[in-house]
Structure formats: C-alpha cells, structure tokens
Design an enzyme around this catalytic site. Sequence first.
Site, short mmCIF file in Angstrom:
data_model
loop_
_atom_site.label_atom_id
_atom_site.label_comp_id
_atom_site.label_asym_id
_atom_site.label_seq_id
_atom_site.Cartn_x
_atom_site.Cartn_y
_atom_site.Cartn_z
N ASP A 1 -6.30 38.77 93.82
CA ASP A 1 -6.59 37.55 92.77
C ASP A 1 -6.42 36.31 93.44
O ASP A 1 -5.58 36.10 94.21
CB ASP A 1 -5.76 37.56 91.75
CG ASP A 1 -6.37 36.75 90.42
OD1 ASP A 1 -6.73 35.84 90.50
OD2 ASP A 1 -6.28 37.53 89.32
N LYS B 1 -22.36 23.05 83.45
CA LYS B 1 -21.32 22.94 82.38
C LYS B 1 -20.35 21.76 82.99
O LYS B 1 -19.32 21.34 82.10
CB LYS B 1 -20.72 24.14 81.76
CG LYS B 1 -21.74 24.94 81.06
CD LYS B 1 -21.22 26.20 80.49
CE LYS B 1 -22.35 26.91 79.79
NZ LYS B 1 -23.41 27.47 80.53
N LYS C 1 -14.22 23.76 85.70
CA LYS C 1 -15.18 24.04 86.60
C LYS C 1 -15.25 22.43 87.26
O LYS C 1 -15.73 22.57 88.53
CB LYS C 1 -16.54 24.45 86.32
CG LYS C 1 -16.24 25.96 86.16
CD LYS C 1 -15.71 26.76 87.15
CE LYS C 1 -16.93 26.97 88.20
NZ LYS C 1 -16.37 27.80 89.19
N GLY D 1 -19.18 40.32 90.88
CA GLY D 1 -19.92 39.57 89.92
C GLY D 1 -21.25 39.41 90.07
O GLY D 1 -21.66 39.74 90.95
N SER E 1 -27.45 37.20 84.22
CA SER E 1 -26.20 37.27 84.55
C SER E 1 -25.32 37.62 83.55
O SER E 1 -25.51 37.62 82.26
CB SER E 1 -25.58 36.05 85.25
OG SER E 1 -25.60 34.93 84.27
N VAL F 1 -28.16 31.40 84.85
CA VAL F 1 -28.59 32.31 85.50
C VAL F 1 -29.25 33.55 84.81
O VAL F 1 -28.25 34.09 84.29
CB VAL F 1 -27.67 32.88 86.75
CG1 VAL F 1 -28.41 33.94 87.64
CG2 VAL F 1 -27.23 31.79 87.53
N ASP G 1 -11.57 42.91 90.08
CA ASP G 1 -12.10 43.94 89.32
C ASP G 1 -12.08 45.04 90.24
O ASP G 1 -12.74 45.44 90.80
CB ASP G 1 -13.24 43.53 88.85
CG ASP G 1 -13.96 44.45 87.98
OD1 ASP G 1 -13.45 45.43 87.90
OD2 ASP G 1 -15.01 44.11 87.65
#
Length: 266
Positions: free
Chosen positions: A65, A131, A143, A16, A175, A172, A40
């Site tokens: 994962d 957030k 989160k 990422g 991103s 960011v 990924d």
Amino acid sequence: MSALKGKNILLTGASGSIGSHLLERLLDHDPRTIRVLDHDEHGLFQLKSSVDESDKDTLRYLLGDVRDQDRLDMALRDIDIVFHAAALKHVGLSEYNPFEAVRTNVQGTQNLVRMAVEEEVDSFVNVSTDKASNPVSVMGATKLLSERLVIAANAYKGSKDTRFGCVRFGNVLGSSGSVVPVFLDQIREGGPVSVTDPEMTRFVMPVEDAVELVLEAHERMTSGEVFVLKMPAFRVGDLAQSMVERYGPAFGYDPGEIDVEVVGAR
C-alpha cells in the site's frame, strides 16, 4: 529509441482500470523491469494470470500500500521511473470516508514522492483527474492536493534531477465505477437510470487515449507540468437517453419503459 527501454519502472495501482492498460503499453517499450504495486491481492492475481508468457520475466508483483512508507522504501530501490496511478477515486465512498481518501490520495502520494526524491529516480508521473479542478468533492480535493505535492517536489528536491509532473484525466469510458457501465447495468435491470443532473457536462476519453496521454506526458515533461488532453464533452442526460434507446431493446425492453431518474448532484 524509447525513453522507457531498459529502464526499471514502478507502477502503482497496477490492477486498476488505468494501471492495467498502462502496463500493457509499458511492456511494448521493452523495459528492463516493471514492478507492479497494488493492495488488491485478487487484482494482482488476475493481472498476473492475464500477462503474456513472454512478459513474465519482466514483471515483479508487489503486494503493498502507498500508505506504508517502509513498503515503498523497498519498492523504489533501483527504480528509474514511477507511474503513480494508485488512488481512491469513487466520489460517494470518499465523501463518506474522507479520512481514507486523505490517507491514500494525499499521504500515500507524499510517501511516494519522498521516496522518489531519496532514491533519485529519473522521472515521476502522477495520474490525476479533472475533478481536481475547482473541486467540490472530497475525492477532487484530495487529488488536487496530490497534484500540488507532486509539483512542489520540483522545488524541494534540491540538486537531484528527478522530473515530477501530472496528467489530468476526464471520465475514462468503461473504467471501474464510471458512468457508462453503471448506466448499462441499470438498463439491463430495466431501470431506472439514475442521473445526477441532466444538464451536467462530463469530459470523456477512451482508456487508450488516457494511456497514451500518460506516456506522452512522460516524454514531454521537463518538470512541474499538469498535462490535460483536449476532450469532447457531453451532457449526462443526453448520454443516459442515448444509452436507453440503444441498449434497451438489446436487453428486451422498450426504451419508453425505462425511466430516467434525477437523483441530484453528489
């Protein structure tokens, strides 16, 4: 001497935006091994292709994962330090698929925390988001829960010495899915530029500051902290208008021809 030198490190979400930049900085600290874990496949392939020849022996590429505890059991063996950046972070997609956000951001984090306690790793840094503060979205709520799970691990780890802490980011710049590249793509197409609310403010940080915050948090944490960098803020409407004026001509448009469309808060 760096606290990362000679250590075995696990980095989740390595392909990422944050993970890949964090990997570059971790390599500067001369660790023994970095295991990079991501679900990924294409992202891991690209990451492997971009790595310097001199660093290839340090890296181990793990396709897997955080939802899969058996995979984490193997991934965390003999690991000293965990940097947890894997997450589903797109607000709109998480809102439409809340169960998936819960499975990755909440259950996945708990899986990783549990294995970190069992393996008695030295330290665990969880990458979170602004957030998570008074969340109004599914993503923010998951989160926040991931933060609480990590911080709570300091209470139930018993006599084990693992340090658990969190880092909370703003937006960011650049991103994946962040507002700047979205606005840039819309301007390239001649608009309209979609703004949730012109008066809405966003905290912003360049990716270099985000990565340095993670590393500094690891150095400074004792257990249970949530580190937040002091960040500048801007109004979304101001950013959109400034980008239209700056990049419209670069793409062959008169700034006055590009509309700014208010779409409402998500």
